[in-house]
Design an enzyme around this catalytic site. Structure first.
Site, PDB file in Angstrom:
ATOM      1  N   SER A 134      34.594  33.818  42.342  1.00 43.47           N
ATOM      2  CA  SER A 134      33.160  34.364  42.195  1.00 43.47           C
ATOM      3  C   SER A 134      32.455  33.954  41.320  1.00 43.47           C
ATOM      4  O   SER A 134      32.642  33.336  41.212  1.00 43.47           O
ATOM      5  CB  SER A 134      34.086  36.094  41.819  1.00 43.47           C
ATOM      6  OG  SER A 134      32.619  36.758  41.780  1.00 43.47           O
ATOM      7  N   TYR A 159      36.023  41.064  35.024  1.00 41.91           N
ATOM      8  CA  TYR A 159      36.604  40.585  36.420  1.00 41.91           C
ATOM      9  C   TYR A 159      36.682  39.132  36.541  1.00 41.91           C
ATOM     10  O   TYR A 159      36.723  38.513  37.239  1.00 41.91           O
ATOM     11  CB  TYR A 159      35.389  41.723  37.797  1.00 41.91           C
ATOM     12  CG  TYR A 159      35.486  40.705  38.550  1.00 41.91           C
ATOM     13  CD1 TYR A 159      36.464  41.123  40.080  1.00 41.91           C
ATOM     14  CD2 TYR A 159      34.307  40.388  39.021  1.00 41.91           C
ATOM     15  CE1 TYR A 159      36.463  40.145  40.636  1.00 41.91           C
ATOM     16  CE2 TYR A 159      34.016  39.524  40.391  1.00 41.91           C
ATOM     17  CZ  TYR A 159      34.879  39.410  41.646  1.00 41.91           C
ATOM     18  OH  TYR A 159      35.011  38.960  42.166  1.00 41.91           O
TER      19      TYR A 159
HETATM   20  N1  LIG Z   1      32.068  40.992  48.392  1.00 43.81           N
HETATM   21  C1  LIG Z   1      31.137  40.290  47.671  1.00 43.81           C
HETATM   22  O1  LIG Z   1      30.112  40.080  47.477  1.00 43.81           O
HETATM   23  C2  LIG Z   1      32.198  39.262  46.907  1.00 43.81           C
HETATM   24  C3  LIG Z   1      31.372  38.375  45.947  1.00 43.81           C
HETATM   25  C4  LIG Z   1      31.857  37.755  45.081  1.00 43.81           C
HETATM   26  C5  LIG Z   1      34.439  37.258  45.234  1.00 43.81           C
HETATM   27  N2  LIG Z   1      34.686  38.368  46.283  1.00 43.81           N
HETATM   28  C6  LIG Z   1      35.838  38.235  46.314  1.00 43.81           C
HETATM   29  O2  LIG Z   1      36.377  38.571  47.947  1.00 43.81           O
HETATM   30  C7  LIG Z   1      37.367  38.705  47.823  1.00 43.81           C
HETATM   31  C8  LIG Z   1      37.670  39.788  49.060  1.00 43.81           C
HETATM   32  O3  LIG Z   1      36.046  40.909  48.509  1.00 43.81           O
HETATM   33  P1  LIG Z   1      35.713  42.143  49.104  1.00 43.81           P
HETATM   34  O4  LIG Z   1      34.094  41.920  49.295  1.00 43.81           O
HETATM   35  O5  LIG Z   1      36.537  41.738  50.804  1.00 43.81           O
HETATM   36  O6  LIG Z   1      36.384  43.271  48.411  1.00 43.81           O
HETATM   37  P2  LIG Z   1      37.164  44.418  49.077  1.00 43.81           P
HETATM   38  O7  LIG Z   1      37.323  45.225  47.832  1.00 43.81           O
HETATM   39  O8  LIG Z   1      36.357  44.999  50.584  1.00 43.81           O
HETATM   40  O9  LIG Z   1      38.716  43.675  50.253  1.00 43.81           O
HETATM   41  C9  LIG Z   1      39.435  43.398  49.211  1.00 43.81           C
HETATM   42  C10 LIG Z   1      41.306  44.305  49.869  1.00 43.81           C
HETATM   43  O10 LIG Z   1      41.621  44.413  49.054  1.00 43.81           O
HETATM   44  C11 LIG Z   1      43.021  45.051  48.423  1.00 43.81           C
HETATM   45  N3  LIG Z   1      43.802  44.987  47.749  1.00 43.81           N
HETATM   46  C12 LIG Z   1      42.764  45.479  45.747  1.00 43.81           C
HETATM   47  N4  LIG Z   1      44.444  45.306  45.594  1.00 43.81           N
HETATM   48  C13 LIG Z   1      44.597  44.594  45.853  1.00 43.81           C
HETATM   49  C14 LIG Z   1      46.676  44.307  45.582  1.00 43.81           C
HETATM   50  N5  LIG Z   1      47.397  45.068  44.635  1.00 43.81           N
HETATM   51  N6  LIG Z   1      47.225  44.474  46.608  1.00 43.81           N
HETATM   52  C15 LIG Z   1      46.626  44.301  48.071  1.00 43.81           C
HETATM   53  N7  LIG Z   1      45.782  44.784  48.470  1.00 43.81           N
HETATM   54  C16 LIG Z   1      45.030  44.695  47.342  1.00 43.81           C
HETATM   55  C17 LIG Z   1      42.062  46.604  48.576  1.00 43.81           C
HETATM   56  O11 LIG Z   1      41.885  47.356  49.554  1.00 43.81           O
HETATM   57  C18 LIG Z   1      40.955  45.506  49.406  1.00 43.81           C
HETATM   58  O12 LIG Z   1      40.875  46.305  51.460  1.00 43.81           O
HETATM   59  C19 LIG Z   1      37.859  39.545  46.816  1.00 43.81           C
HETATM   60  O13 LIG Z   1      38.388  38.783  46.358  1.00 43.81           O
HETATM   61  C20 LIG Z   1      36.939  39.767  45.390  1.00 43.81           C
HETATM   62  O14 LIG Z   1      36.486  38.809  44.119  1.00 43.81           O
HETATM   63  C21 LIG Z   1      33.463  39.348  47.236  1.00 43.81           C
END
Ligand SMILES: NC(=O)c1ccc[n+]([C@@H]2O[C@H](COP(=O)([O-])OP(=O)(O)OC[C@H]3O[C@@H](n4cnc5c(N)ncnc54)[C@H](O)[C@@H]3O)[C@@H](O)[C@H]2O)c1
Length: 347
Positions: A134, A159
């Protein structure tokens, strides 16, 4: 024929990646894993899974597994059963603010969960492990644009600390066990069926309820916003380009390890962002044409810990994968607003 694991497949980015893989692959097996937790409205996760089910092409085996990354036996069992070629770890507990009140979720999913993935890759070798990091790892970095060469030793949230730890763990496993890993530092991802805990989605919900939105630093913040299709394009390209396994002069493996930024590289002023969002919400019919935005917008000072400008130096991604995000804020927010209208059906 490839066998691919996408964790977090009911999540915002993961579901879009599965849909993209359906379009790109003519054969192979895709396993999606998600624990469907209720950090935000699980209806959205069910919706994304139903879109995936409907889009599944013939020729591709697809299985969704409801399970937790922190469940070591489950993860080991999946790896033993499928012998994945490529693993994309997107499951995580996301969100900066939530980590202040709910630290356990971050340790379970992001630390223990990621460790389980690494151990499973160690015992069931994969061609490539791609995982989400991230932009938050840059903490209070004042130098812009943020480069992967910058030091990132000063996280300002748990985080961010877990994401930086993932990069350290990955380096260690790449070095010790010669596992090709690539970490991707995403910069503020947005789009249809996105995350309700993020500003553009939250602003929309609030405006609809007639509440007032707060715009920090009087709107003079600049952020890299990256449309989800651009992120998925980046992930898809990176999945196919694992860092090479090489030996150093000492005959020992050089860790096949890489980290990239994925961000637009064109920071947008927060006030411009809000203006475009409101125009697109009106255009899509989410809000009426005569909506009094001025009455629902409050410009407030900077919050402690906020950084005025954050954006990605994404030249390494361009150099190695020939890709830079392209979708403009106008196009991306238009798609979000149209989806919102259809999904929530507001008049
Ligand atoms: N969206 C953003 O702006 C952004 C920015 C930087 C990093 N990220 C990273 O990208 C990845 C995806 O993000 P996103 O925006 O799609 O988030 P999101 O929360 O929509 O997707 C993450 C998914 O992982 C599942 N999850 C969480 N913990 C879990 C576990 N222990 N076991 C199984 N499933 C689990 C959740 O139910 C969720 O559906 C994440 O790692 C997030 O930290 C996202």
């Amino acid at each position: 024929m490839k066998t691919i694991l996408v964790t977090g497949s009911a999540g915002f980015i993961g579901s879009n990646l599965v849909l993209r893989l359906f379009k790109e692959l003519s054969e192979g097996t895709i396993v999606g894993l998600d624990n469907l937790n209720d950090y935000y409205d699980p209806t959205l996760k069910d919706y994304r899974l139903s879109v995936i089910e409907k889009a599944k092409p013939t020729g591709i085996e697809y299985e969704f597994v409801k399970g937790d990354l922190a469940d070591k036996a489950l993860i080991d069992g999946l790896f033993e059963k499928y012998h994945f070629d490529v693993v994309v770890n997107l499951a995580a507990q996301a969100g900066v603010r939530y980590s202040i009140t709910n630290p356990d979720a971050y340790i379970q999913s992001n630390m223990i969960g990621f460790y389980n993935i690494l151990e499973a890759c160690r015992h069931n070798p994969v061609e490539h492990l791609v995982y989400a990091s991230s932009s938050s790892v840059y903490g209070g970095n004042k130098k812009v644009p943020f480069s992967t060469d910058d030091r990132v030793d000063n996280p300002v949230s748990l985080y961010a600390a877990t994401k930086k730890s993932n990069e350290l763990f990955a380096h260690c496993y790449s070095k010790l066990y010669d596992i090709p890993t690539t970490g991707l530092r995403f910069f503020t991802v947005y789009g249809p069926a996105g995350r309700p805990d993020m500003a553009y989605f939250g602003f929309t919900n609030k405006l609809l309820k007639g509440e007032t939105i707060q715009i920090f630093n009087y709107g003079n913040c600049r952020r890299d916003f990256t449309y989800v299709d651009d992120i998925v394009e980046g992930v898809y390209r990176v999945m196919q380009g694992a860092p090479e396994r090489k030996k150093g002069e000492d005959g020992l493996p050089i860790p096949p390890y890489a980290v990239y930024n994925i961000g637009g590289g064109q920071p947008e002023n927060l006030l411009d962002f809000v203006n475009i969002l409101q125009e697109e919400l009106v255009r899509a019919g989410v809000l009426p044409a005569d909506f009094d935005f001025e009455a629902h917008k409050k410009l407030v000072p900077m919050q402690p810990g906020d950084v005025p400008t954050t954006y990605a130096d994404a030249t390494a991604l361009e150099r190695d994968f020939g890709f830079t995000p392209k979708i403009t804020l106008r196009e991306g927010l238009r798609k979000f607003a149209e989806w919102y209208k259809e999904f929530y059906g507001h008049k």
